[in-house]
Design an enzyme around this catalytic site. Sequence first.
Site, short mmCIF file in Angstrom:
data_model
loop_
_atom_site.label_atom_id
_atom_site.label_comp_id
_atom_site.label_asym_id
_atom_site.label_seq_id
_atom_site.Cartn_x
_atom_site.Cartn_y
_atom_site.Cartn_z
N TYR A 174 -1.07 6.03 -12.42
CA TYR A 174 -1.25 6.12 -10.95
C TYR A 174 -0.82 7.52 -10.48
CZ TYR A 174 -0.11 5.81 -6.00
OH TYR A 174 0.00 6.08 -4.66
N SER A 216 1.44 11.35 -2.69
CA SER A 216 2.62 10.50 -2.84
C SER A 216 3.81 11.29 -3.35
CB SER A 216 2.26 9.40 -3.84
OG SER A 216 3.40 8.75 -4.30
N LYS A 262 -2.94 10.94 -8.78
CA LYS A 262 -2.59 11.69 -7.55
C LYS A 262 -2.41 13.17 -7.88
CE LYS A 262 -2.30 8.53 -4.27
NZ LYS A 262 -3.45 8.36 -3.38
P1 NAD Z 1 -4.16 -0.52 -0.04
O1 NAD Z 1 -4.46 -1.02 -1.40
O2 NAD Z 1 -3.70 -1.48 0.99
O3 NAD Z 1 -5.45 0.25 0.53
C1 NAD Z 1 -6.35 0.96 -0.30
C2 NAD Z 1 -7.75 0.49 0.06
O4 NAD Z 1 -8.68 1.18 -0.78
C3 NAD Z 1 -7.97 -1.01 -0.17
O5 NAD Z 1 -8.49 -1.60 1.01
C4 NAD Z 1 -8.98 -1.07 -1.32
O6 NAD Z 1 -9.84 -2.17 -1.19
C5 NAD Z 1 -9.68 0.26 -1.19
N1 NAD Z 1 -10.25 0.80 -2.43
C6 NAD Z 1 -9.64 0.94 -3.64
N2 NAD Z 1 -10.50 1.48 -4.53
C7 NAD Z 1 -11.67 1.70 -3.87
C8 NAD Z 1 -12.93 2.23 -4.25
N3 NAD Z 1 -13.18 2.63 -5.50
N4 NAD Z 1 -13.91 2.31 -3.33
C9 NAD Z 1 -13.69 1.89 -2.06
N5 NAD Z 1 -12.52 1.38 -1.63
C10 NAD Z 1 -11.52 1.28 -2.54
O7 NAD Z 1 -3.12 0.68 -0.21
P2 NAD Z 1 -2.26 1.45 0.90
O8 NAD Z 1 -0.85 1.10 0.71
O9 NAD Z 1 -2.90 1.29 2.23
O10 NAD Z 1 -2.44 2.94 0.39
C11 NAD Z 1 -3.33 3.86 0.99
C12 NAD Z 1 -3.21 5.19 0.29
O11 NAD Z 1 -1.88 5.67 0.40
C13 NAD Z 1 -3.50 5.14 -1.21
O12 NAD Z 1 -4.18 6.33 -1.57
C14 NAD Z 1 -2.13 5.12 -1.85
O13 NAD Z 1 -2.14 5.63 -3.15
C15 NAD Z 1 -1.38 6.01 -0.89
N6 NAD Z 1 0.07 5.80 -0.94
C16 NAD Z 1 0.55 4.54 -0.67
C17 NAD Z 1 1.92 4.31 -0.73
C18 NAD Z 1 2.48 2.94 -0.50
O14 NAD Z 1 3.61 2.67 -0.90
N7 NAD Z 1 1.75 2.02 0.15
C19 NAD Z 1 2.79 5.36 -1.03
C20 NAD Z 1 2.26 6.62 -1.28
C21 NAD Z 1 0.89 6.83 -1.22
C1 WQD Z 2 12.03 0.78 -4.03
C2 WQD Z 2 13.43 0.49 -4.57
C3 WQD Z 2 13.40 -0.23 -6.87
C4 WQD Z 2 11.22 -3.95 -6.05
C5 WQD Z 2 6.61 2.94 -5.63
C6 WQD Z 2 5.72 3.86 -6.40
C7 WQD Z 2 5.42 5.09 -5.62
C8 WQD Z 2 4.92 4.77 -4.22
C9 WQD Z 2 5.71 3.72 -3.53
C10 WQD Z 2 2.58 5.08 -4.07
C11 WQD Z 2 13.63 1.00 -6.00
C12 WQD Z 2 13.90 -1.34 -5.97
C13 WQD Z 2 11.87 -2.74 -5.96
C14 WQD Z 2 11.98 -5.10 -6.39
C15 WQD Z 2 13.97 -3.75 -6.46
N1 WQD Z 2 3.58 4.32 -4.20
N2 WQD Z 2 13.21 -2.63 -6.14
N3 WQD Z 2 13.32 -4.95 -6.57
O1 WQD Z 2 9.66 2.66 -6.68
O2 WQD Z 2 10.05 4.11 -4.65
O3 WQD Z 2 7.79 3.66 -5.32
O4 WQD Z 2 5.95 2.61 -4.40
O5 WQD Z 2 2.48 6.25 -4.18
O6 WQD Z 2 4.49 5.82 -6.35
O7 WQD Z 2 6.35 4.19 -7.62
O8 WQD Z 2 9.11 1.81 -4.33
O9 WQD Z 2 9.30 -0.36 -3.22
O10 WQD Z 2 8.75 -0.30 -5.68
O11 WQD Z 2 11.05 0.32 -4.93
O12 WQD Z 2 15.18 -3.67 -6.64
O13 WQD Z 2 11.45 -6.22 -6.52
O14 WQD Z 2 13.60 -0.93 -4.66
O15 WQD Z 2 14.12 -0.21 -8.08
O16 WQD Z 2 14.97 1.42 -6.11
P1 WQD Z 2 9.23 3.07 -5.34
P2 WQD Z 2 9.49 0.29 -4.54
#
Ligand code: NAD
Ligand code: WQD
Length: 336
Positions: free
Chosen positions: A150, A125, A154
């Site tokens: 979190y 991330s 990572k």
């Molecule tokens: P999500 O929560 O929709 O998917 C994660 C899945 O993992 C879920 O289905 C959950 O049930 C499963 N899970 C969690 N813990 C588990 C465990 N111990 N054993 C088995 N399954 C487990 O999340 P997502 O948005 O699809 O994210 C996928 C990956 O991408 C994650 O690693 C997340 O950290 C990373 N990521 C997501 C974002 C984002 O904004 N969505 C941003 C950066 C990185």
């Molecule tokens: C985006 C923008 C907020 C919600 C987070 C995690 C990051 C990654 C993605 C996994 C920001 C603003 C948000 C709301 C708002 N996840 N906002 N009102 O903060 O970039 O990242 O999710 O790795 O680790 O920190 O994403 O979608 O939460 O926010 O004004 O109700 O929207 O302040 O500027 P962010 P976000």
Amino acid sequence: MKNILVTGGTGYIGSHGVVALIESGYTPIIVDNLSNSSKEVLENIQKITGIKPDFYEIDLRDYENLESVFQKYDFEAVLHFAWAKAVGESSEKPFYYYENNILGSLNLFELMEQYDCKKIIFSSSATVYDSIKSPPFVETDMTGNTTNPYGTTKFLIENILKDLVNHKSFQVVNLRYFNPVGAHKSWLIGENPNGIPNNLLPFIMKVVVGELPAVQVFWDDYETKDGTGERDYIHVLDLIDGHLKALNFIEKSQENTWFFEVFNLGTGSATSVKEMIQFTSEIIGREVLYSIKPRRTGDLPSSFCDPLKAEKVLGWKAQISIKEAIEDSYNFMKKR
Ligand code: NAD
Ligand code: WQD
């Protein structure tokens, strides 16, 4: 057909990964404990692809059951999505985050070593970048100084994977996602978190469908184009295309080489909160209500990446516009 283990494959991003793997001729095998997803996703994957993938409701922390999956299949590679991902919750429940994300990953890596499957694509991330530097973030920028558990999980797993490259000949592609948004073009899979969403677009969508009254804009006096926070939003289909390119990169690499290769997956441009609200209003044809709230703890004014390394090395570049991503999210929300 090559077997690919997909942890977290019923989740938001993982389910799009499973569809793309099937469509590219791979056989994905899903392991997910359904802590943040449901079995319904499997039906929808079948509707899209015609194939219902093998699914195991297993927690990665359960070593024995996870091993039974490694005993059953010969895996070419692992896509590791399974993770607890709510940033705010991670500060309230740090031990759960350490245990779920770190212990689960350690079990997975140990079994990969034992069963000689050492190719992995890791879902990292943007949050791992040290915010002392201003964006755009480049892969060589410093990481660490994470601001929540979190992010720490990572950061730690990235470093553990580096060790496994150096000492256990793993081949790792470490993808640092920026802000994934949007949904599959069938609108059968997408992001619909339970309760009040933490992330901006899912929150906007809940307002649009009348489940929440107004968007809370976390501050409008940052030094950004319009004072509101700016992010690098990337369509989930572009993001997954990056994984297929990464898989290709791993498969083409020599068996006796090992590497920890980092790529940013983002568009390289930033959209503000007010722009996100404005674009949504244009798409749905009516105003989206919002109110200005104080800053959210830990938020950066602006975050976006330099995506050039992925373009040069993987031949990958984001193609889909933010407006199209909002449209796909909206259609998914209407259809669910
Ligand atoms: P999500 O929560 O929709 O998917 C994660 C899945 O993992 C879920 O289905 C959950 O049930 C499963 N899970 C969690 N813990 C588990 C465990 N111990 N054993 C088995 N399954 C487990 O999340 P997502 O948005 O699809 O994210 C996928 C990956 O991408 C994650 O690693 C997340 O950290 C990373 N990521 C997501 C974002 C984002 O904004 N969505 C941003 C950066 C990185
Ligand atoms: C985006 C923008 C907020 C919600 C987070 C995690 C990051 C990654 C993605 C996994 C920001 C603003 C948000 C709301 C708002 N996840 N906002 N009102 O903060 O970039 O990242 O999710 O790795 O680790 O920190 O994403 O979608 O939460 O926010 O004004 O109700 O929207 O302040 O500027 P962010 P976000």
